[in-house]
Scaffold this motif. Structure first.
Motif, short mmCIF file in Angstrom:
data_model
loop_
_atom_site.label_atom_id
_atom_site.label_comp_id
_atom_site.label_asym_id
_atom_site.label_seq_id
_atom_site.Cartn_x
_atom_site.Cartn_y
_atom_site.Cartn_z
N MET A 97 0.96 -1.19 -0.06
CA MET A 97 -0.29 0.28 0.22
C MET A 97 0.97 1.39 0.71
O MET A 97 1.59 1.55 0.90
CB MET A 97 -1.02 -0.30 1.06
N THR A 98 0.78 2.47 -0.76
CA THR A 98 0.70 3.48 -0.75
C THR A 98 0.18 4.67 -0.41
O THR A 98 -0.87 4.67 -1.35
CB THR A 98 1.54 3.90 -2.03
N LEU A 99 0.72 5.57 0.61
CA LEU A 99 -0.50 6.42 1.21
C LEU A 99 0.20 7.76 0.70
O LEU A 99 1.45 7.87 1.62
CB LEU A 99 -0.95 6.15 2.69
N THR A 100 -0.61 8.33 0.50
CA THR A 100 0.17 9.90 -0.50
C THR A 100 -0.90 10.67 -0.05
O THR A 100 -2.18 10.86 -0.42
CB THR A 100 -0.20 10.17 -2.18
N ARG A 101 -0.17 11.60 0.67
CA ARG A 101 -0.83 13.10 1.49
C ARG A 101 0.22 14.56 0.86
O ARG A 101 0.80 14.53 0.87
CB ARG A 101 -1.24 13.60 3.21
#
Length: 245
Positions: A97-101
């Protein structure tokens, strides 16, 4: 600490393709514990480091590891409002998973989040395959967040408490119920900020979260709820600790 190395394969499709083995493991669980690691350098110097997390199942077996990617200047000057990427890997080092803000100037204000000031976190599972978004919404004081699917259509809504505070006199878990977008009385899942103990809470900004969702919930929705944990962690609890310091 025990780890899960042979996670069960599941043929349940996501966007017409089989799930990677490590991501398919989410189909087998209904509870997660996310523990932020204590960084000695941060404790001794007060200098914000890249956050690291260990993710466990209900048997206290580590199933994932999460690490923040952000620049020193972003952490120093922007604090909890910084842009970041969270890389979530399995125990073999494969990113699942990759979470980007993205960084947004002046973002974070709960009064005008529906305009230009709301944070948006993108969830990819596996990396390159967008499955959902977590969007901060306008509120008077409490955290308000919408969870959206890949097409930006609303799935769930989160309303946090007006005073999400924990202390030695009030060590109860702080719950953030994940509610049906069309039926606010129907709770679909729950995120809880857990009391980690007086010394850990007072001396560090390392937080612990519990996540529960139905076993049969779609993996894409589970991944989006996991993403919501990290967004509310930065909006609420990283901000609290930063203000206290």
């Amino acid at each position: 600490m025990a780890t899960v190395t042979n996670q069960p394969m599941n043929s349940k499709p996501m966007s017409g393709a089989p799930l990677p083995q490590s991501l398919a493991y989410l189909t087998q669980i209904d509870q997660l514990i996310i523990k932020q690691k204590v960084e000695l350098l941060e404790v001794l110097t007060g200098c914000e480091t890249q956050n690291k997390y260990e993710i466990f199942n209900s048997l206290n077996q580590q199933i994932y590891y999460a690490k923040e990617e952000s620049s020193f200047c972003m952490r120093y000057w922007c604090g909890p409002n910084r842009g970041f990427i969270i890389h979530i890997t399995d125990n073999d080092g494969q990113e699942v998973m990759t979470l980007t803000r993205e960084f947004k100037c002046c973002a974070g204000c709960c009064w005008c989040a529906d305009a230009c000031c709301g944070f948006l976190l993108r969830v990819e599972a596996p990396p390159g395959n967008v499955v959902g978004y977590c969007k901060q919404r306008t509120s008077c004081c409490a955290l308000h967040m919408d969870l959206l699917d890949a097409a930006m259509q609303p799935l769930f809504k989160i309303w946090g408490p007006c005073c999400p505070c924990q202390c030695i006199c009030c060590p109860s878990d702080i719950n953030f119920p994940v509610k049906d977008i069309n039926n606010p009385d129907k709770v679909q899942a729950n995120i809880a900020k857990m009391w980690a103990g007086a010394m850990r809470e007072m001396l560090t900004d390392a937080d612990t979260f519990g996540v529960t969702f139905p076993l049969e919930m779609d993996v894409k929705q589970k991944a989006t709820i996991i993403g919501a944990v990290f967004l509310l962690e930065f909006i609420v609890f990283e901000t609290q600790k930063n203000n206290n310091q």
